[in-house]
Scaffold this motif. Structure first.
Motif: not given
Length: 467
Positions: A208-212, A237-242, A272-280, A457-459
């Motif tokens: 439950p604690g996974v957020r990314e 779609e399956k994990y909109p909170h992550v 549009k598909a849900g991407l919020q950040s790029l890895t490095g 969180d991620t940010f």
């Protein structure tokens, strides 16, 4: 009690008494020592040991130990980092009211003193400064300078996240010399997962604690760009909170080639598909000569930087890395940092810089095939000093190990990554570290270094502070 230990305890008591009474002066110390019939020569040694251990080594202690301060010591003292000529400790005020310590090593030379003064006065370090910091053997001065720079930015807070690393495919057209993760299509061990197959995997391991979700993989030219879009869409779609932190700049460049779209168009489709950040990842060393030597045929230097520039202009915050420890020179490493710093000046889009210690291709590789702890700590410290416009430098325990990660937190690092669950890329090579740590273990790791763990969180929004 052994005679030597008893003496050390007595000497420690005398030293502390002297400090409290503000009589750190050689004659006064000698008088106090004489009254207790302590051998002055033995006491001099104890002064050095105790002062060093207490992180309060300054000019007055050098004098009290019976040594004349050298020109190098005076140079340090004249920078705002040491005691002044009177021997009284000078304390600068850090952000949040935190005092700067006054550690001075007696080996600091004029060149290091100049760099210390530049950092203390907010003057940026240049290429020559960075190369010198790699060449110096004064790792203690380097480490504390980086530590003070980090304390100004982040105080004693050290960040971590509960995340999972996911790899949709290990099939890759690139053949980088350092990679042991990639496979050819049809080769034993190769795979390409569908969105549903990845969801099945996540269901087995998520908590439950996974957020990314941290998502990277091979450059698989046997599937279309839409496969990569649909993979993110299925997870979103399956994990909109992550949060979906997905794909390297090199992968984005690869997507432009297989789709015919521009960098901006590729990123917009993924958003549009849900991407919020790029890895490095994919930066390796930002030198085209290096990339030629190491057979890095994916995105060149300009394309790597352009992908992140475009992502920042679209409102995304991203991560960036440097893979060090192979054929590159110190100059290559510093020029890499300077290019990242220049782009950050332009966009302010990087949240963290992640030095990645190169892993050998085999777990059985000799210690001589691995980066030394000395090199790892230097790189983290230098990264903190060179990249003055990026808030965080990460100590990546996957590559340097949990114990060295703890030490790195006093060498400029303010992030220890996350739980990961099961890292595969470094461990496909010669990494000997854990493939993941639990939340409790990360908190223990940070507290063990005398720092304050902060779940983020991620940010870098703070979720919980474990003070």
């Amino acid at each position: 009690m052994p005679y030597g230990l008893k003496d050390l305890i007595l000497h420690s008591f005398v030293l502390i008494t002297c400090v409290v009474r503000f009589i750190i002066d050689e004659e006064c110390v000698k008088e106090t020592v004489g009254k207790l019939s302590i051998k002055w020569r033995c006491f001099k040694t104890s002064v050095i040991v105790v002062a060093w251990h207490c992180n309060i080594f300054h000019i007055s202690y050098i004098r009290a130990a019976g040594f004349a301060p050298t020109e190098r010591d005076i140079l340090c003292a004249s920078s705002a980092w040491a005691a002044d000529y009177s021997g009284q400790p000078r304390t600068e005020q850090l952000e949040g009211g935190m005092g700067m310590s006054t550690l001075v090593t007696p080996f600091t030379d004029r060149r290091m003193a100049e760099i210390v003064e530049k950092v203390q006065n907010g003057i940026r370090l240049n290429l020559e400064d960075g190369i010198y910091l790699y060449e110096t053997d004064d790792i203690l001065t380097l480490g504390q300078l980086a530590n003070e720079a980090n304390l100004r930015k982040n105080g004693k807070k050290v960040y971590f996240i509960e995340n999972m690393s996911l790899y949709f495919t290990n099939v890759c057209e690139a053949r980088c010399a350092f990679c042991n993760f990639r496979k050819d299509q049809g080769e034993d061990g190769s795979y390409t997962l569908s969105g549903q197959e990845m969801i099945d995997y996540v269901e087995q391991h998520i908590h439950p604690g996974v957020r990314e979700f941290h998502i990277v993989g091979g450059h698989n030219n046997h599937v279309p760009f839409q496969y990569y879009v649909d993979s993110l869409k299925a997870l979103n779609e399956k994990y909109p909170h992550v949060t979906l932190k997905a794909y390297t700049a090199a992968e984005i460049d690869f997507f432009t080639r297989i789709s015919g779209l521009s960098i901006k168009e590729v990123l917009q489709e993924l958003q549009k598909a849900g991407l919020q950040s790029l890895t490095g990842g994919g930066a390796e060393i930002l030198s085209d000569e290096y990339r030629k030597k190491m057979r890095v045929t994916k995105a060149n230097v300009d394309r790597y930087l352009e992908v992140h520039r475009t992502a920042h202009n679209l409102g995304m915050k991203t991560h960036t890395t440097m893979l060090y420890g192979s054929v590159e020179t110190y100059q290559d490493r510093i020029e890499h940092m300077l290019q990242i710093r220049e782009l950050q000046d332009e966009t302010n889009g990087f949240m963290v810089f992640i030095p990645l210690s190169m892993q050998p291709k085999s777990k059985n590789a000799s210690i001589m095939r691995r980066n030394s702890a000395y090199e790892d700590l230097k790189t983290i410290a230098i990264s903190r000093l060179m990249l003055d416009n990026i808030n965080h430098v990460k100590a990546y325990f996957i590559n340097i190990g949990p114990q060295l990660t703890q030490v790195a937190l006093t060498f400029g690092a303010s992030d220890v990554h996350g739980t990961i669950v099961r890292e595969q890329i470094s461990h496909a090579a010669g990494a000997l570290t854990p493939a993941g740590l639990t939340r409790k273990e990360l908190i223990w790791l940070v507290k063990g270094a005398g720092r304050i763990p902060v779940e983020r969180d991620t940010f870098y929004n703070e979720i919980e502070v474990f003070n």
